[in-house]
Design a protein around this motif. Structure first.
Motif, short mmCIF file in Angstrom:
data_model
loop_
_atom_site.label_atom_id
_atom_site.label_comp_id
_atom_site.label_asym_id
_atom_site.label_seq_id
_atom_site.Cartn_x
_atom_site.Cartn_y
_atom_site.Cartn_z
N LEU A 101 0.84 -1.19 0.00
CA LEU A 101 0.00 0.00 0.00
C LEU A 101 0.88 1.24 0.00
O LEU A 101 1.63 1.49 0.95
CB LEU A 101 -0.91 0.00 1.23
N GLY A 109 -0.95 6.67 0.16
CA GLY A 109 -1.26 7.73 1.12
C GLY A 109 -0.51 9.03 0.83
O GLY A 109 0.60 9.02 0.29
N PRO A 162 6.58 6.05 0.79
CA PRO A 162 7.37 4.81 0.69
C PRO A 162 8.72 4.98 -0.01
O PRO A 162 9.55 4.07 0.04
CB PRO A 162 6.46 3.88 -0.10
N HIS A 176 10.74 -3.86 1.77
CA HIS A 176 9.66 -4.82 1.53
C HIS A 176 9.94 -5.66 0.29
O HIS A 176 9.74 -6.89 0.30
CB HIS A 176 8.33 -4.09 1.34
N GLU A 218 -8.29 5.23 0.09
CA GLU A 218 -8.15 4.62 1.41
C GLU A 218 -7.86 3.12 1.22
O GLU A 218 -7.83 2.61 0.11
CB GLU A 218 -9.36 4.90 2.30
N THR A 219 -7.64 2.44 2.34
CA THR A 219 -7.06 1.10 2.24
C THR A 219 -7.98 0.09 1.57
O THR A 219 -7.60 -0.58 0.61
CB THR A 219 -6.65 0.61 3.63
N ASN A 252 1.65 -2.41 4.56
CA ASN A 252 1.72 -0.96 4.40
C ASN A 252 3.10 -0.55 3.91
O ASN A 252 4.12 -1.02 4.42
CB ASN A 252 1.44 -0.26 5.73
N ASP A 267 4.55 2.20 4.39
CA ASP A 267 5.22 3.13 5.29
C ASP A 267 5.55 2.52 6.64
O ASP A 267 5.64 3.22 7.65
CB ASP A 267 4.39 4.40 5.47
N GLY A 304 -0.37 -3.50 9.90
CA GLY A 304 -0.44 -3.23 8.46
C GLY A 304 -0.02 -4.42 7.62
O GLY A 304 0.04 -4.32 6.39
N ASP A 333 6.23 2.18 12.56
CA ASP A 333 5.28 2.89 11.72
C ASP A 333 5.87 4.27 11.45
O ASP A 333 6.00 5.09 12.35
CB ASP A 333 3.94 3.00 12.45
#
Length: 226
Positions: A6, A9, A24, A37, A85-86, A106, A108, A162, A205
């Motif tokens: 994801l 954002g 990210p 990741h 949004e997610t 996520n 981030d 996440g 986070d």
């Protein structure tokens, strides 16, 4: 199994850093967050990764390309200028996910969690498996509790990391467009459809410049200590 990162954002709390880059792509220890990741997904045997994007999203394919540098196939889900949004972002990306089960992380967060330990499929009736962590200072009350392997609203609550595995049916009934994930998770919890575990390893986070700096210092120190 496919993976999804994801990355759509806006990162308002990270401004002014995110005025020029999507969150990210911010670097820790001279490496973009999202690259950690991608390294882990490659090492865990994943082949296909979907990355959604919105704010300054064109910089993600420009920077990461098609995934050849990681021996991955990267697919992009473009949400335009306004993130969905997610849950809305995942719903939109489902057309590019060619598996019933898929993992999501996520873009981030940073963690040493081993993605290969995630379940490849879920018990009958269960549509999601969430990884929870101990509550950080910025979320002291937590999000969900775990009892007998299922998420509940019990007293001892932990923070959603996440990181999760979903069955695509989890998003049945979600309309196209903007949709938050939290209410959808709680809806499925009421029907005992969400499993979970608590991970007690490293997890960050990256929600503020201060947390970004703290992680950067920690990773540089770990490199020096090796």
């Amino acid at each position: 199994m496919y993976a999804m990162i994801l990355a759509a954002g806006r990162g308002e709390r990270m401004r002014p850093l995110t005025d020029a880059l999507p969150k990210p792509l911010l670097c820790v220890n001279d490496k973009p967050l999202i690259s950690y990741h991608l390294d882990k997904l490659r090492d865990c045997g994943f082949k296909d990764v979907v990355i959604n994007h919105a704010w300054l999203g064109h910089l993600l394919p420009q920077t990461l390309g098609n995934g050849d540098s990681w021996n991955l196939n990267i697919h992009y889900s473009d949400e335009g200028n306004n993130a969905l949004e997610t849950a809305g972002g995942i719903k939109k990306a489902l057309s590019q996910i060619d598996s019933d089960y898929f993992m999501v992380v996520n873009g981030d967060v940073w963690t040493d969690f081993d993605f290969s330990l995630l379940p490849k499929q879920l018990p009958a009736g269960v549509l999601a498996h969430l990884v929870l962590v101990e509550n950080p200072q910025h979320n002291p009350a937590g999000d969900f509790a775990v009892a007998d392997g299922l998420l509940t609203t019990g007293e001892e609550q932990f923070t959603f990391s996440g990181i999760a595995v979903y069955h695509r049916d989890f998003f049945d009934g979600v309309d196209d467009g903007v949709c938050a994930l939290g209410p959808l998770i709680r809806q499925h919890i009421e029907h005992n459809r969400v499993a979970g575990e608590v991970y007690r390893g490293q997890w960050f986070d990256i929600g503020t410049p201060q947390r970004l700096e703290l992680l950067d210092l920690q990773l540089r120190k770990q490199n020096l200590d090796k």
